[in-house]
Design an enzyme around this catalytic site. Structure first.
Site, PDB file in Angstrom:
ATOM      1  N   ARG A 287      -2.328   9.398  -1.871  1.00  0.00           N
ATOM      2  CA  ARG A 287      -3.260  10.359  -1.276  1.00  0.00           C
ATOM      3  C   ARG A 287      -2.574  11.320  -0.319  1.00  0.00           C
ATOM      4  O   ARG A 287      -3.047  12.441  -0.107  1.00  0.00           O
ATOM      5  CB  ARG A 287      -4.429   9.614  -0.616  1.00  0.00           C
TER       6      ARG A 287
ATOM      7  N   GLU B 271       0.075  -6.703   4.828  1.00  0.00           N
ATOM      8  CA  GLU B 271      -0.689  -7.844   5.331  1.00  0.00           C
ATOM      9  C   GLU B 271      -0.280  -9.125   4.581  1.00  0.00           C
ATOM     10  O   GLU B 271      -0.079 -10.167   5.178  1.00  0.00           O
ATOM     11  CB  GLU B 271      -2.174  -7.560   5.129  1.00  0.00           C
TER      12      GLU B 271
HETATM   13  P1  AMP Z   1      -0.387   0.861   7.026  1.00  0.00           P
HETATM   14  O1  AMP Z   1       0.999   0.770   6.473  1.00  0.00           O
HETATM   15  O2  AMP Z   1      -0.955  -0.481   7.353  1.00  0.00           O
HETATM   16  O3  AMP Z   1      -0.472   1.825   8.196  1.00  0.00           O
HETATM   17  O4  AMP Z   1      -1.311   1.425   5.874  1.00  0.00           O
HETATM   18  C1  AMP Z   1      -1.361   2.798   5.616  1.00  0.00           C
HETATM   19  C2  AMP Z   1      -1.349   3.076   4.152  1.00  0.00           C
HETATM   20  O5  AMP Z   1      -2.222   2.242   3.429  1.00  0.00           O
HETATM   21  C3  AMP Z   1      -1.788   4.500   3.900  1.00  0.00           C
HETATM   22  O6  AMP Z   1      -0.957   5.069   2.885  1.00  0.00           O
HETATM   23  C4  AMP Z   1      -3.227   4.379   3.462  1.00  0.00           C
HETATM   24  O7  AMP Z   1      -3.482   5.204   2.341  1.00  0.00           O
HETATM   25  C5  AMP Z   1      -3.418   2.927   3.087  1.00  0.00           C
HETATM   26  N1  AMP Z   1      -4.494   2.245   3.804  1.00  0.00           N
HETATM   27  C6  AMP Z   1      -4.353   1.205   4.671  1.00  0.00           C
HETATM   28  N2  AMP Z   1      -5.532   0.757   5.108  1.00  0.00           N
HETATM   29  C7  AMP Z   1      -6.458   1.565   4.544  1.00  0.00           C
HETATM   30  C8  AMP Z   1      -7.898   1.623   4.619  1.00  0.00           C
HETATM   31  N3  AMP Z   1      -8.617   0.778   5.376  1.00  0.00           N
HETATM   32  N4  AMP Z   1      -8.520   2.585   3.898  1.00  0.00           N
HETATM   33  C9  AMP Z   1      -7.818   3.437   3.132  1.00  0.00           C
HETATM   34  N5  AMP Z   1      -6.479   3.426   3.018  1.00  0.00           N
HETATM   35  C10 AMP Z   1      -5.801   2.498   3.714  1.00  0.00           C
END
Ligand code: AMP
Length: 187
Positions: A75, A112
């Site tokens: 995205r 996670e």
């Molecule tokens: P993080 O690495 O945990 O910061 O996760 C960010 C990435 O995962 C981004 O590329 C987001 O597109 C996706 N992502 C993580 N959590 C969500 C969520 N609750 N809703 C949508 N996309 C998420």
């Protein structure tokens, strides 16, 4: 679209924060139980809203403050391409492992459950090129940290990091310090 909500906050003010909120649909338990997925497809699909959001990102950064925009698969590609077009800069895709056809730098980071790897072509940037990194959502910050490491491995300099939405309770922003985060909406 839902109606605008006046108590939303973000780094470019309540108007843009409300626009991002109005273009987002919360999907419970996707892609797995316990995750509230923030679906920004309605925002991408609404021309007027998408343009205002992209203009908001462009407006946050001064003229000539970055040379190229890097977007995180998938995205982030949508936002990166629009910001690059609006500013006459190029766009660099940061891809999931195994998709790039030529030599690439890799960064593996914890999710996670398990881990993920992102890659960028070794010749994606010229030395010292100023890179604006964009993604849709900042959650734990793992994806953003890996992306910024990749940009630096490839010789780029981080000019900024923008997300449409930050999940503030996960403290991703803290993890990225001292680098700053520009989030249009913080929830
Ligand atoms: P993080 O690495 O945990 O910061 O996760 C960010 C990435 O995962 C981004 O590329 C987001 O597109 C996706 N992502 C993580 N959590 C969500 C969520 N609750 N809703 C949508 N996309 C998420």
């Amino acid at each position: 679209m839902t109606s605008e909500n006046s108590d939303v906050t973000g780094d470019s003010g309540p108007g843009l924060a409300a626009l991002v909120a109005s273009g987002t649909v919360d999907v419970p338990d996707f892609p797995k139980p316990g995750i509230l997925f923030k679906d920004l497809m309605p925002l991408f699909g609404d021309g007027a809203t998408f343009r205002k959001v992209v203009d908001g990102i462009v407006g946050h950064y001064g003229a000539d403050s970055f040379d190229v925009v890097a977007g995180v698969e998938a995205r982030g590609f949508v936002v990166a391409a629009a910001v690059a077009y609006a500013t006459g800069t190029g766009v660099v895709p940061v891809r999931k492992a195994g998709k790039l056809p030529r030599p690439a730098f890799s960064a593996t980071y914890a999710l996670e459950y398990g881990e993920a790897t992102l890659e960028v072509s070794e010749d994606a940037f010229t030395a010292g090129q100023r890179v604006l990194v964009v993604d849709d959502v900042l959650a734990t910050g793992g994806t953003a940290a890996a992306t910024m490491d990749l940009v630096e491995q490839a010789g780029g300099v981080i000019a900024g990091f923008t997300v449409l939405m930050e999940l503030g309770f996960l403290d991703g922003r803290k993890r990225l310090e001292p680098r700053g985060v520009h989030a249009l909406l913080t929830v």
